[in-house]
Design a protein around this motif. Structure first.
Motif, PDB file in Angstrom:
ATOM      1  N   PRO A 142      -1.564  -4.643   4.851  1.00 24.71           N
ATOM      2  CA  PRO A 142      -2.480  -5.726   4.478  1.00 24.71           C
ATOM      3  C   PRO A 142      -2.209  -6.182   3.045  1.00 24.71           C
ATOM      4  N   LYS A 143      -2.715  -7.355   2.701  1.00 26.73           N
ATOM      5  CA  LYS A 143      -2.537  -7.859   1.342  1.00 26.73           C
ATOM      6  C   LYS A 143      -3.189  -6.948   0.307  1.00 26.73           C
ATOM      7  N   SER A 144      -4.163  -6.176   0.730  1.00 29.07           N
ATOM      8  CA  SER A 144      -4.853  -5.271  -0.185  1.00 29.07           C
ATOM      9  C   SER A 144      -3.989  -4.078  -0.597  1.00 29.07           C
ATOM     10  N   PHE A 145      -2.874  -3.869   0.098  1.00 30.53           N
ATOM     11  CA  PHE A 145      -1.960  -2.774  -0.260  1.00 30.53           C
ATOM     12  C   PHE A 145      -1.034  -3.294  -1.351  1.00 30.53           C
ATOM     13  N   ARG A 146      -1.464  -3.094  -2.581  1.00 33.20           N
ATOM     14  CA  ARG A 146      -0.771  -3.661  -3.742  1.00 33.20           C
ATOM     15  C   ARG A 146       0.216  -2.651  -4.336  1.00 33.20           C
ATOM     16  N   PRO A 147       1.114  -3.130  -5.199  1.00 35.54           N
ATOM     17  CA  PRO A 147       2.147  -2.251  -5.757  1.00 35.54           C
ATOM     18  C   PRO A 147       1.640  -1.359  -6.883  1.00 35.54           C
ATOM     19  N   THR A 148       0.601  -0.592  -6.599  1.00 39.06           N
ATOM     20  CA  THR A 148       0.086   0.360  -7.576  1.00 39.06           C
ATOM     21  C   THR A 148       0.913   1.636  -7.523  1.00 39.06           C
ATOM     22  N   ALA A 149       0.818   2.428  -8.577  1.00 36.24           N
ATOM     23  CA  ALA A 149       1.537   3.704  -8.613  1.00 36.24           C
ATOM     24  C   ALA A 149       1.089   4.598  -7.455  1.00 36.24           C
ATOM     25  N   GLU A 150      -0.209   4.582  -7.158  1.00 37.95           N
ATOM     26  CA  GLU A 150      -0.740   5.408  -6.065  1.00 37.95           C
ATOM     27  C   GLU A 150      -0.167   4.985  -4.715  1.00 37.95           C
ATOM     28  N   ASN A 151      -0.117   3.690  -4.468  1.00 38.77           N
ATOM     29  CA  ASN A 151       0.398   3.204  -3.187  1.00 38.77           C
ATOM     30  C   ASN A 151       1.898   3.468  -3.036  1.00 38.77           C
ATOM     31  N   VAL A 152       2.646   3.260  -4.103  1.00 35.36           N
ATOM     32  CA  VAL A 152       4.084   3.513  -4.057  1.00 35.36           C
ATOM     33  C   VAL A 152       4.341   4.997  -3.797  1.00 35.36           C
ATOM     34  N   ALA A 153       3.594   5.863  -4.480  1.00 40.40           N
ATOM     35  CA  ALA A 153       3.745   7.305  -4.273  1.00 40.40           C
ATOM     36  C   ALA A 153       3.370   7.687  -2.848  1.00 40.40           C
ATOM     37  N   MET A 211      10.968  -0.926   9.587  1.00 40.32           N
ATOM     38  CA  MET A 211      10.772  -2.166   8.825  1.00 40.32           C
ATOM     39  C   MET A 211       9.439  -2.137   8.099  1.00 40.32           C
ATOM     40  N   TRP A 212       9.405  -2.866   6.987  1.00 43.63           N
ATOM     41  CA  TRP A 212       8.207  -2.888   6.148  1.00 43.63           C
ATOM     42  C   TRP A 212       7.896  -4.327   5.754  1.00 43.63           C
ATOM     43  N   GLU A 213       6.659  -4.734   6.040  1.00 42.80           N
ATOM     44  CA  GLU A 213       6.199  -6.073   5.668  1.00 42.80           C
ATOM     45  C   GLU A 213       5.027  -5.944   4.695  1.00 42.80           C
ATOM     46  N   PRO A 214       5.307  -5.946   3.379  1.00 46.42           N
ATOM     47  CA  PRO A 214       4.217  -5.946   2.407  1.00 46.42           C
ATOM     48  C   PRO A 214       3.665  -7.361   2.268  1.00 46.42           C
ATOM     49  N   ARG A 215       2.419  -7.554   2.637  1.00 49.99           N
ATOM     50  CA  ARG A 215       1.878  -8.910   2.678  1.00 49.99           C
ATOM     51  C   ARG A 215       1.413  -9.403   1.308  1.00 49.99           C
ATOM     52  N   GLY A 216       1.257  -8.487   0.350  1.00 50.81           N
ATOM     53  CA  GLY A 216       0.853  -8.894  -0.989  1.00 50.81           C
ATOM     54  C   GLY A 216       2.050  -9.221  -1.857  1.00 50.81           C
ATOM     55  N   GLU A 217       1.799  -9.431  -3.148  1.00 53.64           N
ATOM     56  CA  GLU A 217       2.849  -9.769  -4.106  1.00 53.64           C
ATOM     57  C   GLU A 217       3.437  -8.480  -4.683  1.00 53.64           C
ATOM     58  N   TRP A 218       4.710  -8.259  -4.415  1.00 56.24           N
ATOM     59  CA  TRP A 218       5.412  -7.083  -4.919  1.00 56.24           C
ATOM     60  C   TRP A 218       6.606  -7.529  -5.746  1.00 56.24           C
ATOM     61  N   PRO A 219       6.882  -6.880  -6.891  1.00 57.50           N
ATOM     62  CA  PRO A 219       8.053  -7.243  -7.703  1.00 57.50           C
ATOM     63  C   PRO A 219       9.349  -7.045  -6.917  1.00 57.50           C
ATOM     64  N   THR A 220      10.248  -7.992  -7.043  1.00 61.88           N
ATOM     65  CA  THR A 220      11.501  -7.944  -6.288  1.00 61.88           C
ATOM     66  C   THR A 220      12.285  -6.670  -6.563  1.00 61.88           C
ATOM     67  N   GLN A 221      12.357  -6.261  -7.834  1.00 64.08           N
ATOM     68  CA  GLN A 221      13.122  -5.066  -8.171  1.00 64.08           C
ATOM     69  C   GLN A 221      12.546  -3.825  -7.500  1.00 64.08           C
ATOM     70  N   LEU A 222      11.221  -3.729  -7.456  1.00 65.83           N
ATOM     71  CA  LEU A 222      10.584  -2.592  -6.802  1.00 65.83           C
ATOM     72  C   LEU A 222      10.855  -2.607  -5.304  1.00 65.83           C
TER      73      LEU A 222
END
Length: 223
Positions: free
Chosen positions: A100-111, A128-139
């Motif tokens: 969901p869009k609520s799954f943001r690129p926080t340290a907790e979520n990435v871990a 496959m992974w579809e992150p619906r929120g805004e994630w940095p390209t490098q990450l």
């Protein structure tokens, strides 16, 4: 299924069907026909998600705060096992983790994502992974390379960081009822031509018509 070579199964996201249903689907199509499936929402979506309204049985109170976000709790691990079982029965060529869009690129979520995928069994095909929120390209690039993930996007909005393994999901440029224009379909054709075995999945409500028009466009140019 006579009109298309592949279909993406949504039922496995909302509430996975019984084995008998999945077996019937598999036996009703040619051996060459492909299924891809979405992982059960218990793996990716928090218990507050409105998508749980489509469960046949409501979530138990014990699941509150224990599911989604790639937690390694018993309910999530059981949900992932059920997803793998569905993939095996359908002989799915890919399994999609749609967040969901609520799954943001926080340290907790990435871990959490890293921890989950380092522990669980992987499907036989693409993961496959579809992150619906805004994630940095490098990450995104780092995670997809490290965890061997196919980055799924709607190409009308952004581009995948894994073009060598392309899986597009088109949700509708102006919303779910959007009918893609001829210009949009031509742009889509130009994006996928030359890529190795790209997948293009229409997830908007008029998806059947858009998919047929897109196949005709590819056929006209010998694609």
């Amino acid at each position: 299924m006579r009109r298309f070579p592949v279909v993406e199964v949504q039922h496995t996201f909302y509430d996975p069907p019984a084995d008998a249903v999945l077996t019937r689907w598999r036996t009703q199509v040619p051996a060459s026909f492909e299924f891809t499936i979405k992982a059960w929402q218990i793996v990716t979506h928090e218990s507050s998600s409105p998508t749980y309204r489509r469960l046949k049985r409501p979530l138990p109170d014990s699941a509150r705060g224990q599911i989604g976000a790639f937690r390694t709790t018993p309910p999530v691990l059981e949900g992932w096992q059920r997803t793998l079982d569905c993939a095996r029965i359908l002989r799915a060529s890919a399994v999609l983790l749609q967040c969901p869009k609520s799954f943001r690129p926080t340290a907790e979520n990435v871990a959490g994502l890293r921890s989950f995928l380092s522990q669980v069994e992987r499907p036989a095909g693409w993961l496959m992974w579809e992150p619906r929120g805004e994630w940095p390209t490098q990450l995104l690039e780092e995670l997809c390379a490290e965890l061997d993930l196919v980055h799924v996007v709607d190409p009308m909005h952004t581009e995948t960081v894994t073009p060598e393994r392309t899986y597009y999901r088109l949700h509708g440029t102006t919303g779910s009822r959007h009918v893609h224009t001829d210009d949009e379909l031509r742009r889509l054709r130009d994006l996928v031509v030359g890529r190795p075995s790209p997948y293009v999945m229409f997830n908007n409500l008029p998806r059947t018509g858009d998919a047929e028009r897109f196949l005709a466009l590819l056929a006209d140019q010998g694609g």
